[in-house]
Design a protein around this motif. Structure first.
Motif, mmCIF file in Angstrom:
data_model
loop_
_atom_site.group_PDB
_atom_site.id
_atom_site.type_symbol
_atom_site.label_atom_id
_atom_site.label_comp_id
_atom_site.label_asym_id
_atom_site.label_seq_id
_atom_site.Cartn_x
_atom_site.Cartn_y
_atom_site.Cartn_z
ATOM 1 N N ASP A 365 0.749 -1.240 -0.086
ATOM 2 C CA ASP A 365 -0.021 0.058 -0.168
ATOM 3 C C ASP A 365 0.734 1.077 -0.094
ATOM 4 O OD1 ASP A 365 -2.656 1.338 0.451
ATOM 5 O OD2 ASP A 365 -1.611 2.120 2.237
ATOM 6 N N SER A 382 -8.562 -6.741 -9.905
ATOM 7 C CA SER A 382 -7.838 -6.280 -8.857
ATOM 8 C C SER A 382 -6.364 -6.116 -9.250
ATOM 9 C CB SER A 382 -8.128 -6.574 -7.526
ATOM 10 O OG SER A 382 -7.521 -5.995 -6.443
ATOM 11 N N ARG A 385 -2.279 -4.487 -4.882
ATOM 12 C CA ARG A 385 -2.299 -3.721 -3.702
ATOM 13 C C ARG A 385 -3.530 -4.186 -3.098
ATOM 14 N NH1 ARG A 385 -5.718 -0.133 -2.566
ATOM 15 N NH2 ARG A 385 -5.612 1.387 -0.970
ATOM 16 N N GLU A 386 -4.550 -4.034 -3.893
ATOM 17 C CA GLU A 386 -5.777 -4.645 -3.343
ATOM 18 C C GLU A 386 -5.880 -6.070 -2.834
ATOM 19 O OE1 GLU A 386 -10.317 -4.417 -5.213
ATOM 20 O OE2 GLU A 386 -9.418 -2.616 -5.061
ATOM 21 N N LEU A 390 -6.989 -7.299 0.801
ATOM 22 C CA LEU A 390 -8.161 -7.813 0.916
ATOM 23 C C LEU A 390 -7.899 -9.151 1.691
ATOM 24 C CD1 LEU A 390 -9.847 -7.730 -2.706
ATOM 25 C CD2 LEU A 390 -10.697 -6.450 -0.627
ATOM 26 N N TYR A 409 -10.092 -1.092 5.716
ATOM 27 C CA TYR A 409 -9.432 -1.757 4.615
ATOM 28 C C TYR A 409 -10.198 -2.043 3.404
ATOM 29 C CZ TYR A 409 -5.327 -2.333 7.841
ATOM 30 O OH TYR A 409 -4.344 -1.602 8.705
ATOM 31 N N CYS A 413 -10.547 -0.307 -0.932
ATOM 32 C CA CYS A 413 -10.213 -1.282 -1.921
ATOM 33 C C CYS A 413 -11.444 -1.066 -2.937
ATOM 34 C CB CYS A 413 -10.284 -2.784 -1.639
ATOM 35 S SG CYS A 413 -9.027 -3.206 -0.441
ATOM 36 N N GLY A 417 -13.598 -4.315 -2.506
ATOM 37 C CA GLY A 417 -13.757 -4.054 -1.199
ATOM 38 C C GLY A 417 -15.273 -4.290 -0.907
#
Length: 622
Positions: A365, A382, A385-386, A390, A409, A413, A417
């Protein structure tokens, strides 16, 4: 693990085996072993929340089937989230993560010092701190030639602090210069580039040996003249390099002239200042690690090393330092990947080596916010990072209190998310009303209407089972569930008929517009209003309201007799309460009620029935 997100890893050189291996390495097996794995059997598995079920299948390579094991093994991941030691870390890093999402400028200078301060609070994470600090130096600070070595020296000093403890012991002794660790401290100071401290320590020895005063002065002169690059000064890197080479030649002359031949320890120091590899390697016990060896070698041989050259020196130093008969440890591979500026490989190796997603999720991140992962963007689904955020947040959701951190968090996302949050929050056990309200606020703030209704229904059902009608009605109103509100309103009316009084008057008196949710709830609210008017001796208003409840067909037919009975005291008042027209309407209602009672199975005689079994029986939000 979401199948679509898993595919994103393939674009980043993650194979199916990598993904499954990374996941398994984070798991903890509840039973001691899984025999079928040792026997080379085919295994089946089913994913769960924070765990998987593993079982032996009947499949054989020949296509035939055989007898399988009757056992199912539960394998759990992310056990670290239950560690009380790490709980503070998770909470603190959550605050930093949320703050980082709002930062747009000057990221490297504002974000990573905060995270470093959190890492320092937990001694168990020394290895992670070592990796994190190196990533700061190489990826975030991105120091150029000259400054790079200074940052690496700070990195080594931070993680090789045992010399300070030794130095304290030496200095606190009766005769520091005669202490058994005296020369180890001096050499360690030199290896870390702490030359002023080395000179001070050497001064104590010089005072005890006047005959050798000249050679100690000569060594002190060499140490004092060693140039260090000053990024904020006026000297260019080229000028510094020329000055350093002149100094290096002077040290070499002293060695060639046997200036320190009379003192073995000073001669060793002279060889170290020259960057003699054999001499450096003779002090493995003081260096401790190959990366300390690397930084010391750069200090005395290549002080203007460029970032692009680091990988060559790192690889050679690791090869020279480590035993050729043993394979590098996972930490060695991670650090080597960092020195090679392979961000992706660092993240991948950390995902495999570390037993939870905390580190890789926050590192990725931060790197993403510093725009250092642009080359790893995907063509679909995605990004890396995502995916990591997750996975980390999903692990937090299995904890009885840390699940609240996971919500933020998921919020950050943007692609998956929301979906993850909806799936995970449905599995939060609603143990108490307070917890249910927390979950409800989260859902309401994010317009998760289906989850809001489901929570309210579950809590209303639980309250109804416990005969807490007021709470049940409040939850059903919040859920906007007309059928359930009707059921509970019926229960209120039944209780009134049985006891002659209403319970939970505060709630009924303050229904407001919520009473319009269902006809029965409207009747309950209005009927209570009739009682209030009657109690305040506002008889005409009470009579008008009572009559309207019957003529407007709001009151259930089964309750008409009660309403007509309530009208009797008003009819018996000395003052005329009901007008002639109102009295005729009362008589018509009585006649209609009498007529309906004489007609068996009349539809109008049936009150609305709502079966409890039609509502969720589980007390977990599903």
């Amino acid at each position: 693990m979401n199948g679509r997100i898993c595919l994103n890893l393939f674009k980043l050189n993650f194979t199916v085996f990598d993904i499954f291996l990374i996941w398994l390495l984070k798991l903890r097996v509840e039973s001691s072993n899984i025999p079928a794995l040792r026997r080379g059997k085919h295994m089946g598995f089913a994913w769960g929340q924070g765990n998987i079920f593993v079982y032996e299948t009947l499949f054989k390579a020949t296509g035939a089937t055989g007898s399988g094991s009757p056992f199912i093994h539960e394998v759990r991941k992310d056990e670290d989230i239950y560690s009380p030691i790490l709980r503070k870390l998770f909470n603190e890093s959550h605050h930093i993560f949320v703050g980082l999402q709002t930062i747009r400028e000057d990221l490297p200078k504002t974000a990573h010092p905060l995270i470093r301060s959190v890492l320092l609070q937990v001694s168990i994470l020394l290895a992670i701190e070592l990796i994190w600090n190196l990533c700061e130096v190489l990826f975030i600070d991105a120091a150029p030639a000259g400054s790079l070595l200074l940052h690496l020296l700070d990195w080594v000093r931070l993680h090789k602090a045992d010399v300070d403890e030794k130095a304290r012991d030496v200095l606190q002794s009766d005769s520091p210069a005669e202490h058994r660790d005296y020369w180890d401290v001096v050499v360690s100071y030199v290896l870390q580039g702490r030359l002023d401290e080395a000179r001070q320590m050497l001064g104590k020895k010089a005072t005890l040996t006047p005959a050798a005063n000249n050679i100690f002065k000569m060594m002190d002169n060499l140490l004092s003249k060693m140039p260090f690059y000053n990024p904020g000064g006026t000297q260019t890197l080229t000028e510094f390099d020329v000055k350093w080479r002149h100094w290096h030649e002077e040290v070499d002359r002293c060695l060639q002239d046997n200036s320190f031949a009379s003192n073995q320890h000073l001669e060793v120091l002279c060889k170290i200042l020259l960057g003699d590899e054999d001499t450096l390697l003779e002090h493995k016990d003081l260096l401790g690690t190959w990366y300390h060896f690397l930084v010391s070698r750069l200090l005395f041989c290549h002080p203007t090393v460029k970032p692009t050259e680091l990988h060559y020196y790192a690889q050679s130093c690791m090869t020279m330092f480590l035993d050729s008969r043993s394979a590098p440890e996972p930490l060695d591979s991670i650090l080597l990947a960092a020195f090679e500026f392979d961000i992706h490989q660092v993240i991948k190796d950390c995902s495999i080596a570390l037993n939870n997603w905390w580190f890789v999720a926050h590192l990725t991140d931060l790197l993403d916010h510093c725009k250092l992962l642009q080359s790893h963007n995907l063509h679909f689904g995605s990004n890396l990072r995502e995916f990591l955020l997750l996975e980390y947040a999903s692990g937090l959701f299995t904890h009885h209190s840390l699940w609240q951190l996971a919500v933020d968090y998921f919020d950050h996302c943007l692609e998956f998310g929301r979906v993850y949050l909806e799936l995970q929050i449905e599995r939060v056990p609603l143990d108490t009303e307070r917890k249910a309200l927390k979950v409800l606020r989260i859902c309401e703030q994010r317009q998760m209407s289906e989850q809001v209704r489901s929570i309210c229904k579950i809590m209303a059902m639980r309250a109804l089972r416990n005969n807490r009608l007021g709470s049940a009605l409040s939850w059903s109103i919040r859920a906007k569930d007309a059928a359930f509100a009707t059921l509970i309103s019926e229960r209120f009316l039944q209780d009134y008929c049985a006891k002659g009084t209403f319970s939970d008057l505060d709630l009924i008196d303050n229904l407001g517009p919520a009473m319009l949710l269902s006809d029965r709830l409207t009747f309950l609210g209005k009927y209570r209003e009739f009682h209030k008017l009657y109690g305040e001796k506002r008889f005409k208003e009470a009579a008008k309201l009572l009559l309207s409840l019957m003529t407007a067909k709001i009151a259930p037919r089964s309750f008409w007799m009660t309403l007509l009975t309530d009208a009797l005291p008003l009819l018996e008042q000395k003052e005329v309460i009901f007008s002639a027209d109102q009295t005729y309407e009362l008589m018509f209602c009585l006649e209609e009620l009498t007529s309906s009672l004489n007609t068996p199975s009349s539809d109008s005689d049936k009150s609305m029935q709502v079966q409890i079994s039609s509502f969720p029986a589980s007390e977990t939000f599903m």
